[in-house]
Design an enzyme around this catalytic site. Sequence first.
Site, short mmCIF file in Angstrom:
data_model
loop_
_atom_site.label_atom_id
_atom_site.label_comp_id
_atom_site.label_asym_id
_atom_site.label_seq_id
_atom_site.Cartn_x
_atom_site.Cartn_y
_atom_site.Cartn_z
N SER A 32 0.83 -1.21 0.00
CA SER A 32 0.00 0.00 0.00
C SER A 32 0.86 1.26 0.00
CB SER A 32 -0.89 0.02 1.25
OG SER A 32 -1.84 -0.99 1.19
N ARG A 36 1.59 4.29 -3.09
CA ARG A 36 1.39 5.72 -2.81
C ARG A 36 2.69 6.50 -2.96
NH1 ARG A 36 -2.46 2.65 -0.50
NH2 ARG A 36 -4.52 3.56 -0.11
N GLY A 100 -5.97 -3.75 -7.84
CA GLY A 100 -7.11 -2.90 -7.54
C GLY A 100 -6.68 -1.57 -6.95
N ARG A 128 -13.96 -6.42 -10.72
CA ARG A 128 -14.15 -5.82 -9.39
C ARG A 128 -14.94 -4.51 -9.48
NH1 ARG A 128 -8.38 -6.32 -6.45
NH2 ARG A 128 -9.60 -5.49 -4.71
N ASP A 316 -6.90 -7.94 4.61
CA ASP A 316 -5.99 -8.72 3.75
C ASP A 316 -5.43 -9.95 4.47
OD1 ASP A 316 -6.43 -6.92 1.73
OD2 ASP A 316 -4.57 -5.82 2.04
N ARG A 347 -12.98 -13.93 -2.03
CA ARG A 347 -12.28 -14.64 -0.94
C ARG A 347 -13.22 -15.33 0.02
NH1 ARG A 347 -7.33 -10.35 0.02
NH2 ARG A 347 -6.24 -10.93 -1.89
N ARG A 389 -2.95 -14.03 -2.09
CA ARG A 389 -3.10 -14.28 -0.64
C ARG A 389 -3.74 -15.64 -0.36
NH1 ARG A 389 -1.16 -9.50 1.11
NH2 ARG A 389 -1.99 -7.63 0.13
C1 S3P Z 1 -5.60 -1.18 0.11
C2 S3P Z 1 -6.84 -1.16 0.71
C3 S3P Z 1 -7.63 -2.37 0.94
C4 S3P Z 1 -6.79 -3.63 0.82
C5 S3P Z 1 -5.88 -3.61 -0.37
C6 S3P Z 1 -4.94 -2.41 -0.30
C7 S3P Z 1 -4.91 0.10 -0.09
O1 S3P Z 1 -8.65 -2.43 -0.04
O2 S3P Z 1 -7.61 -4.77 0.80
O3 S3P Z 1 -5.11 -4.79 -0.45
O4 S3P Z 1 -3.70 0.10 -0.36
O5 S3P Z 1 -5.57 1.14 0.01
P1 S3P Z 1 -10.04 -1.63 0.13
O6 S3P Z 1 -9.77 -0.20 0.02
O7 S3P Z 1 -10.90 -2.13 -1.00
O8 S3P Z 1 -10.57 -2.04 1.46
#
Ligand code: S3P
Length: 430
Positions: A32, A36, A100, A128, A316, A347, A389
């Site tokens: 994450s 960013r 995603g 998704r 996660d 999942r 995962r």
């Molecule tokens: C993430 C937020 C989560 C997480 C994903 C990473 C992020 O998803 O499950 O692996 O980096 O902001 P959601 O925002 O859909 O909850």
Amino acid sequence: MPPARLSHGGDVLAVSGGGPLRGELRVPGDKSISHRALLLAALADGVSSISGLSDGADVAGTAAATAALGASVESAGGVVVVRGGELRVPPGPINVGNSGTTIRLLAGIAAGCRFTTVLGGDASVNRRPMDRVAEPLRLMGADVDGSDGGRRAPLRITGGALRGITYQPPVASAQVKGAVLLAGLFAAGETVVREPVATRAHTEEMLAAFGADVCLGAGEVAVRASRPNPFEFAVPGDPSAAAFWMVGAALVSGSAVTVRDVYSGQGRDGYLRVLRRMGADLSVAPAGEGRVHLTCRSSPLRGTTITAAEVPELIDEIPVLAVAAAAADGPTRFEGAGELRHKESDRMHSVLAGLEACGASAEVDGDTLVVRGRSQLRGGRIDAAGDHRIAMAFCIAGLVAGTETVISGWRSVATSYPGFVSDLARCRGA
Ligand code: S3P
């Protein structure tokens, strides 16, 4: 117990139980935070350098996407140097692969750009839900179209001339919060995101650390038109990757594993609290700069209840916590876990199917996943469903199963943790 065995061919991993897991590891940089860091560096006018970036395919996809939007991204000696500033029309559609996070965060940036960006991904990403980002970005003034009536990728976003909004996401999602805040960097006036249930805080914390105009309040974040300053940043280890080793060490008798330099901030340590409640022998040592060294030794586990309010901070980790729950004494309930259906795989389904394949008993009741516990796990054939995962969680199950576990779809592990098999071999003294 059969002898330890690990064979790895193409898209299939075969694993059997055996000796304890022991030793010290470093996991990849937090996924994450890595996404960013790249995106904020692309927005900053000047040169940023990032060390410890995740080596997974998802983050490589974000690096390629930022380059397509005009940033220069170069890697040398473990440091990624990004020259950011003015974004420009990408040469073609941007493919985010399986990520995603990449597509949703990039959607926020694309909404601020006065040109058209097409964002798509693999079959999983294109399935998704994207309406959760498309809707607030439309409210801000972006033109967001996509397949399935604009609800799914590929997305076609024409941005520019945004206005700030106050937004309460209908689902607890750090990706949605991140997309709206990133768009807010381009909007007139103030953009506010209110969260009834807190999600991981990386976007706002990194924006604040790198000098953007952001204000962090209780349950809400406000941002105004601004850009981050160029920065130098070291990405800490990924707690979601460390979770596999913490559960593995808890379950395999005689184990003691330390994962060094793991991120320890808000919204990411929920799984440690749950493992402690389950009776795990965990110790956490400060490692400076928001990092910790985590150590887990084997111990018997007991079932627990994970409430809906806890789910966003361990979403996660649910696949591997479900494996821990299967071996625990008594049932474990994961309440309000419906978001599991919208991850790299469904999942809710892939955890249930995997547990059943290795002899555990579990059921889904609405949005609650109940894992019965006290299972003597046996090996089975697991379909990772293209989900990294799920693949790694059931590899951990395979370490305590009485017979060989064969996981297909193993290649998906490259998404977040390409070195997983070599780290496992190292912990087993191979
Ligand atoms: C993430 C937020 C989560 C997480 C994903 C990473 C992020 O998803 O499950 O692996 O980096 O902001 P959601 O925002 O859909 O909850």
